[in-house]
Design a protein around this motif. Structure first.
Motif, PDB file in Angstrom:
ATOM      1  N   LYS A  83      69.099  25.697  35.630  1.00 13.98           N
ATOM      2  CA  LYS A  83      68.907  26.761  34.645  1.00 13.98           C
ATOM      3  C   LYS A  83      67.846  26.350  33.626  1.00 13.98           C
ATOM      4  O   LYS A  83      66.974  27.150  33.262  1.00 13.98           O
ATOM      5  CB  LYS A  83      70.233  27.059  33.937  1.00 13.98           C
ATOM      6  CG  LYS A  83      70.148  28.191  32.946  1.00 13.98           C
ATOM      7  CD  LYS A  83      71.505  28.474  32.325  1.00 13.98           C
ATOM      8  CE  LYS A  83      71.399  29.609  31.328  1.00 13.98           C
ATOM      9  NZ  LYS A  83      72.676  29.903  30.689  1.00 13.98           N
ATOM     10  N   SER A  84      67.903  25.097  33.178  1.00 12.84           N
ATOM     11  CA  SER A  84      66.912  24.574  32.232  1.00 12.84           C
ATOM     12  C   SER A  84      65.500  24.633  32.808  1.00 12.84           C
ATOM     13  O   SER A  84      64.531  24.844  32.086  1.00 12.84           O
ATOM     14  CB  SER A  84      67.264  23.127  31.869  1.00 12.84           C
ATOM     15  OG  SER A  84      66.294  22.550  31.054  1.00 12.84           O
ATOM     16  N   ALA A  85      65.389  24.479  34.120  1.00 13.27           N
ATOM     17  CA  ALA A  85      64.087  24.530  34.787  1.00 13.27           C
ATOM     18  C   ALA A  85      63.623  25.959  35.036  1.00 13.27           C
ATOM     19  O   ALA A  85      62.517  26.183  35.532  1.00 13.27           O
ATOM     20  CB  ALA A  85      64.140  23.772  36.112  1.00 13.27           C
ATOM     21  N   GLY A  86      64.489  26.926  34.719  1.00 15.32           N
ATOM     22  CA  GLY A  86      64.129  28.321  34.928  1.00 15.32           C
ATOM     23  C   GLY A  86      64.310  28.779  36.367  1.00 15.32           C
ATOM     24  O   GLY A  86      63.766  29.805  36.772  1.00 15.32           O
ATOM     25  N   LEU A  87      65.092  28.031  37.122  1.00 15.97           N
ATOM     26  CA  LEU A  87      65.332  28.390  38.523  1.00 15.97           C
ATOM     27  C   LEU A  87      66.508  29.353  38.621  1.00 15.97           C
ATOM     28  O   LEU A  87      67.484  29.224  37.870  1.00 15.97           O
ATOM     29  CB  LEU A  87      65.626  27.137  39.345  1.00 15.97           C
ATOM     30  CG  LEU A  87      64.475  26.133  39.429  1.00 15.97           C
ATOM     31  CD1 LEU A  87      64.971  24.811  39.977  1.00 15.97           C
ATOM     32  CD2 LEU A  87      63.360  26.687  40.303  1.00 15.97           C
ATOM     33  N   PRO A  88      66.444  30.298  39.535  1.00 14.08           N
ATOM     34  CA  PRO A  88      67.567  31.233  39.689  1.00 14.08           C
ATOM     35  C   PRO A  88      68.787  30.538  40.288  1.00 14.08           C
ATOM     36  O   PRO A  88      68.652  29.506  40.954  1.00 14.08           O
ATOM     37  CB  PRO A  88      67.014  32.291  40.643  1.00 14.08           C
ATOM     38  CG  PRO A  88      65.932  31.609  41.398  1.00 14.08           C
ATOM     39  CD  PRO A  88      65.361  30.573  40.478  1.00 14.08           C
ATOM     40  N   ALA A  89      69.953  31.095  40.051  1.00 11.51           N
ATOM     41  CA  ALA A  89      71.180  30.560  40.643  1.00 11.51           C
ATOM     42  C   ALA A  89      71.022  30.542  42.161  1.00 11.51           C
ATOM     43  O   ALA A  89      70.493  31.480  42.746  1.00 11.51           O
ATOM     44  CB  ALA A  89      72.376  31.408  40.235  1.00 11.51           C
ATOM     45  N   GLY A  90      71.438  29.468  42.767  1.00 14.83           N
ATOM     46  CA  GLY A  90      71.346  29.345  44.216  1.00 14.83           C
ATOM     47  C   GLY A  90      69.975  28.896  44.717  1.00 14.83           C
ATOM     48  O   GLY A  90      69.724  28.893  45.922  1.00 14.83           O
ATOM     49  N   ALA A  91      69.083  28.511  43.801  1.00 13.16           N
ATOM     50  CA  ALA A  91      67.753  28.047  44.226  1.00 13.16           C
ATOM     51  C   ALA A  91      67.912  26.816  45.108  1.00 13.16           C
ATOM     52  O   ALA A  91      68.784  25.975  44.884  1.00 13.16           O
ATOM     53  CB  ALA A  91      66.896  27.715  43.005  1.00 13.16           C
ATOM     54  N   ALA A 134      58.527  23.496  44.259  1.00 15.16           N
ATOM     55  CA  ALA A 134      57.469  24.399  43.779  1.00 15.16           C
ATOM     56  C   ALA A 134      57.379  24.368  42.256  1.00 15.16           C
ATOM     57  O   ALA A 134      56.280  24.339  41.682  1.00 15.16           O
ATOM     58  CB  ALA A 134      57.716  25.823  44.284  1.00 15.16           C
ATOM     59  N   GLU A 135      58.534  24.348  41.590  1.00 12.18           N
ATOM     60  CA  GLU A 135      58.550  24.299  40.128  1.00 12.18           C
ATOM     61  C   GLU A 135      57.987  22.974  39.617  1.00 12.18           C
ATOM     62  O   GLU A 135      57.214  22.945  38.660  1.00 12.18           O
ATOM     63  CB  GLU A 135      59.974  24.507  39.599  1.00 12.18           C
ATOM     64  CG  GLU A 135      60.083  24.541  38.095  1.00 12.18           C
ATOM     65  CD  GLU A 135      59.330  25.677  37.433  1.00 12.18           C
ATOM     66  OE1 GLU A 135      58.919  25.507  36.270  1.00 12.18           O
ATOM     67  OE2 GLU A 135      59.144  26.746  38.071  1.00 12.18           O
ATOM     68  N   ALA A 136      58.362  21.882  40.253  1.00 11.02           N
ATOM     69  CA  ALA A 136      57.862  20.570  39.827  1.00 11.02           C
ATOM     70  C   ALA A 136      56.356  20.455  40.045  1.00 11.02           C
ATOM     71  O   ALA A 136      55.635  19.920  39.201  1.00 11.02           O
ATOM     72  CB  ALA A 136      58.596  19.458  40.577  1.00 11.02           C
TER      73      ALA A 136
END
Length: 192
Positions: A134-142, A149-151
């Motif tokens: 959640k802190s990384a802005g990823l959706p639940a179940g990512a 991709a986020e990193a």
């Protein structure tokens, strides 16, 4: 300088170190060793505790404090008994290394009150997977490719690719865990 270390536990896990600005200080695959004789499935791999301790001393150079955060993990339905045993062993080895290093004079790993610990003090901050995602802005179940991709978006020059351009998924998770801890520390300092 405060160094924020994130650990994605497991024998295929990783360790990441960030400074207060969020710059990557180090990124390592979890060091492992072979245990026992080779079987049909290959060698059993375990976390190499001594090698992990050496890795954790690297970001300590020049740091006033090291804050270590490990993803809090547990068994999931459908996992085999031996894989859960191996994974749990890797998780607890990583925790034990950090705890021992924190209480070994000369290593600046931060400790904090922990009422659930036998000693009442711990060097390990635990984070639920849902919290750092959640802190990384990823959706639940990512899934892991989404972490990667986020990193890559946040740290485009970090060593997040294997020799054949395959993604280093656990390194990405370790970076996001370290960044979650870094953000929490900054928020706590600002609120004080």
């Amino acid at each position: 300088m405060i160094v924020h270390v994130g650990i994605d536990p497991g024998t295929t896990g990783a360790v990441a170190a960030l400074d207060d600005a969020g710059d990557v200080l180090g990124l390592w695959d979890m060091p492992t060793a072979e245990l026992g004789a080779k079987t049909k499935a290959g060698h059993v791999r375990i976390v190499d505790a001594a090698a992990l301790a050496r890795i954790l001393t690297l970001p300590a150079k020049g740091a006033n404090t090291i804050r270590v955060t490990i993803e809090r993990v547990s068994a999931r339905p459908g996992q085999g008994v031996s894989s859960v045993f191996t994974f749990g062993g890797a998780y607890h080895t990583a925790r034990a290394v950090v705890e021992c290093m924190a209480f070994w004079h000369g290593v600046g790993i931060e400790t904090h009150p922990e009422p659930e610990c036998a000693t009442g003090v711990s060097a390990v901050n635990l984070v639920q997977p849902q919290a750092w995602r959640k802190s990384a802005g990823l959706p639940a179940g990512a899934d892991k490719p989404a972490y990667h991709a986020e990193a890559v978006k946040r740290w485009p020059t970090a060593d997040l690719w294997g020799p054949k351009r395959g993604p280093k998924l656990d390194r990405a998770a370790a970076l996001l865990i370290a960044d979650h801890a870094r953000r929490l520390a900054l928020e706590t300092r600002e609120a004080a």
